[in-house]
Design a protein around this motif. Sequence first.
Motif, PDB file in Angstrom:
ATOM      1  N   PRO B  31       0.843  -1.200   0.000  1.00 55.99           N
ATOM      2  CA  PRO B  31       0.000   0.000   0.000  1.00 55.99           C
ATOM      3  C   PRO B  31       0.880   1.253   0.000  1.00 55.99           C
ATOM      4  O   PRO B  31       2.019   1.215   0.445  1.00 55.99           O
ATOM      5  CB  PRO B  31      -0.784  -0.126   1.304  1.00 55.99           C
ATOM      6  N   GLY B  32       0.344   2.344  -0.529  1.00 61.63           N
ATOM      7  CA  GLY B  32       1.106   3.585  -0.565  1.00 61.63           C
ATOM      8  C   GLY B  32       1.857   3.694  -1.869  1.00 61.63           C
ATOM      9  O   GLY B  32       2.280   2.699  -2.437  1.00 61.63           O
ATOM     10  N   SER B  33       1.993   4.913  -2.395  1.00 63.07           N
ATOM     11  CA  SER B  33       2.733   5.105  -3.629  1.00 63.07           C
ATOM     12  C   SER B  33       3.479   6.426  -3.547  1.00 63.07           C
ATOM     13  O   SER B  33       3.234   7.238  -2.654  1.00 63.07           O
ATOM     14  CB  SER B  33       1.768   5.109  -4.825  1.00 63.07           C
ATOM     15  N   PRO B  34       4.408   6.639  -4.481  1.00 60.61           N
ATOM     16  CA  PRO B  34       5.173   7.893  -4.442  1.00 60.61           C
ATOM     17  C   PRO B  34       4.273   9.116  -4.609  1.00 60.61           C
ATOM     18  O   PRO B  34       4.711  10.234  -4.381  1.00 60.61           O
ATOM     19  CB  PRO B  34       6.119   7.762  -5.642  1.00 60.61           C
ATOM     20  N   ALA B  46      -6.828  15.977 -11.175  1.00 63.76           N
ATOM     21  CA  ALA B  46      -6.609  14.607 -11.658  1.00 63.76           C
ATOM     22  C   ALA B  46      -5.548  14.595 -12.759  1.00 63.76           C
ATOM     23  O   ALA B  46      -4.741  13.682 -12.838  1.00 63.76           O
ATOM     24  CB  ALA B  46      -7.920  14.024 -12.171  1.00 63.76           C
ATOM     25  N   GLU B  47      -5.575  15.671 -13.623  1.00 62.28           N
ATOM     26  CA  GLU B  47      -4.604  15.721 -14.718  1.00 62.28           C
ATOM     27  C   GLU B  47      -3.181  15.800 -14.170  1.00 62.28           C
ATOM     28  O   GLU B  47      -2.270  15.146 -14.665  1.00 62.28           O
ATOM     29  CB  GLU B  47      -4.848  16.941 -15.632  1.00 62.28           C
ATOM     30  N   ALA B  53       2.406  10.824 -12.472  1.00 55.94           N
ATOM     31  CA  ALA B  53       2.554   9.370 -12.559  1.00 55.94           C
ATOM     32  C   ALA B  53       3.350   9.001 -13.806  1.00 55.94           C
ATOM     33  O   ALA B  53       4.234   8.147 -13.763  1.00 55.94           O
ATOM     34  CB  ALA B  53       1.185   8.695 -12.573  1.00 55.94           C
ATOM     35  N   ALA B  54       3.031   9.680 -14.931  1.00 56.16           N
ATOM     36  CA  ALA B  54       3.748   9.403 -16.180  1.00 56.16           C
ATOM     37  C   ALA B  54       5.219   9.787 -16.035  1.00 56.16           C
ATOM     38  O   ALA B  54       6.111   9.086 -16.511  1.00 56.16           O
ATOM     39  CB  ALA B  54       3.109  10.182 -17.324  1.00 56.16           C
ATOM     40  N   ARG B  60       3.340   2.779 -16.736  1.00 54.63           N
ATOM     41  CA  ARG B  60       3.805   1.699 -17.603  1.00 54.63           C
ATOM     42  C   ARG B  60       3.500   0.336 -16.982  1.00 54.63           C
ATOM     43  O   ARG B  60       3.302   0.240 -15.769  1.00 54.63           O
ATOM     44  CB  ARG B  60       5.324   1.839 -17.846  1.00 54.63           C
ATOM     45  N   PRO B  61       3.487  -0.725 -17.834  1.00 55.11           N
ATOM     46  CA  PRO B  61       3.224  -2.058 -17.277  1.00 55.11           C
ATOM     47  C   PRO B  61       4.279  -2.421 -16.239  1.00 55.11           C
ATOM     48  O   PRO B  61       5.411  -1.941 -16.313  1.00 55.11           O
ATOM     49  CB  PRO B  61       3.326  -2.991 -18.488  1.00 55.11           C
TER      50      PRO B  61
END
Lengths: 291, 317
Positions: B31-34, B46-47, B53-54, B60-61
């Motif tokens: 759980p948790g992300s950068p 959101a944009e 994220a990109a 990416r996969p």
Amino acid sequence: MGMIKKQDKARSYYADVFQKFRRHRMAMVGLYVITLVLLAVFVLPLLLGLDPITSTRGKAFLLPGGEFPLGLDGLGRDNLARLLYGGRTSIQVGLLSTAVSILIGVPLGLCAGYFRGWFEALVMRLVDIFMSFPSMILILVLVSVVGPSIWSVTLIIGIMGWPDFARIIYGNVLSVSQKEYVEGARAVGATHPRIIRDYILPNAFSPVLVTITYRTASAILQEAALSYLGMGVQPPAASLGNILNTAQSLTTLTMRPWFWMPPGILLVLIVLSINFIGDGMRDALDPKMKV
Amino acid sequence: MAKYIVRRLLLGVLTFFGITVIVFFMSYLAPGSPLDYLLADPTISAEELTRRAAQLGLDRPVYVQYFSWLGQLLQGNLGFSYRTYRSVTEMIGERLGNTLLLTFSSLFLAYLVAIPIGIHSARKPYSTSDFVSAAGALVVMALPGFFVGMFFIYLFSAKLGWLPMSGMYSSNASKSVLDLLSHLAMPAVCLAMQQIGNVMRQMRSSMLEVLSEDYIRTARSEGLSERRVVYTHALRNALTPMVTLFGSSLPFLVGGAVVTEQVFSWPGIGGLMVSSITTRDYPVIIGITVVVAVAVLVGNLLVDITYGILDPKVRYS
């Protein structure tokens, strides 16, 4: 006829082992101590009606004596109750996680030793990898992903303990498979499950009993270490490790040894007596056995 | 010999990749992300989130992410901490030396104490002193490091006032060797205690085995003193298996160091690991795991090669 004979033989073998075990003095001391500990942590709290969770308001850090022989902790909870419930947690986590290790390790080691081939290569390579990596680090990483609780800790310690069982049963299955009676069973056309159940497992299982004791002891130590680091059993539930964790503050550590000495000593007693029992079992089963 | 080393090396590389796959996917499932720290800002759109994220490659996969992470790893880049935004390689680098100092001094202590006791037990097997040291080994192995540590602090720091409680130096201004040693004493002994039992048992059994060899009987029959037989003829051969023990004790040493560093606030990677887990700082957790994996693998590889040189028999097994 054949069945009855086999059972007689099996009984006399274990009776013989028990005779030898009883002559092992340290193992018997271990057995007495662990029996006392089990009574103390599972029966005594019920008899005394102890409560490890409820706080007595306004009486935090009450000194030992009278109604509370070990005093109250920083939140006004009964130290003696927490000690005994903590011991119960330790033993419970130790036994259940060992059961998990057996459920994973024994079938894998058994099949690796019996069927050989690529499955053997795969399983034994995995055993090497697991045993060469610090399990404490992997346990910590897994706990951080899953989240700490008594059940996640039990499961994770159990999963990490499988190589011990796989390795010991594998070695024994290898040697038992060479025996004439297995050849004989194969020759008369017994199926694999039947050979494993009736010939391999009964003859390869006894060293597993010794591994159970050592594994339980180290699982108890692992749980205590995790809880001490705050990654194991979470308060308000009591565990010997998390009692020591809360006693880390300088004043408690230096001024109130009755907070942390009893749980530490109880932990040592539990682990030590289990190890002595394991030593006695090893000597009784086969003095030459290396575990 | 070359073939033996190459085979060990390949095995080590395989294990290393196995560990990176496991560790990476565990962190992926965690759980948790950068991006979590961005979510703290309620006005974020959101944009903006998708753009970030990109930027970090999170769209990416997962297998692409794994290989780019692995590529960075092989260049010595372990990413950046979610909390401090510092380079993980740097954070580990400044603490790794302290952990190595602690672990190696504890190993040194353990071998220093355990080898003579093991030899003594093997010379008089089943004697009272052998029984006492065997029981002692079991007791010492059953002692949890954190409890011993707390007891040491209570006794030697609080009651007797002989040794400092925690840390590595009394002050950052004056760093003397004596000051360092007084801080190192308790954690090193505490960690050594967890090794002593195993070293002692191994030394006893390998010495016993060697003492029953034919060449020892020959040496005795030539009238050499018992001391000479044990310390020159037997000891050299009995020490060879101790090299393997060193390899197999590395994982336990690292695990013990995590707890010991925590008890004594020793500024090593174990303490960093615990604090990173508490704050769920995954790049640091993963980084430490990978560094430990590499260290243990290299240690085991060196042990295998040394053993191959010392005992030619193992090369062919």
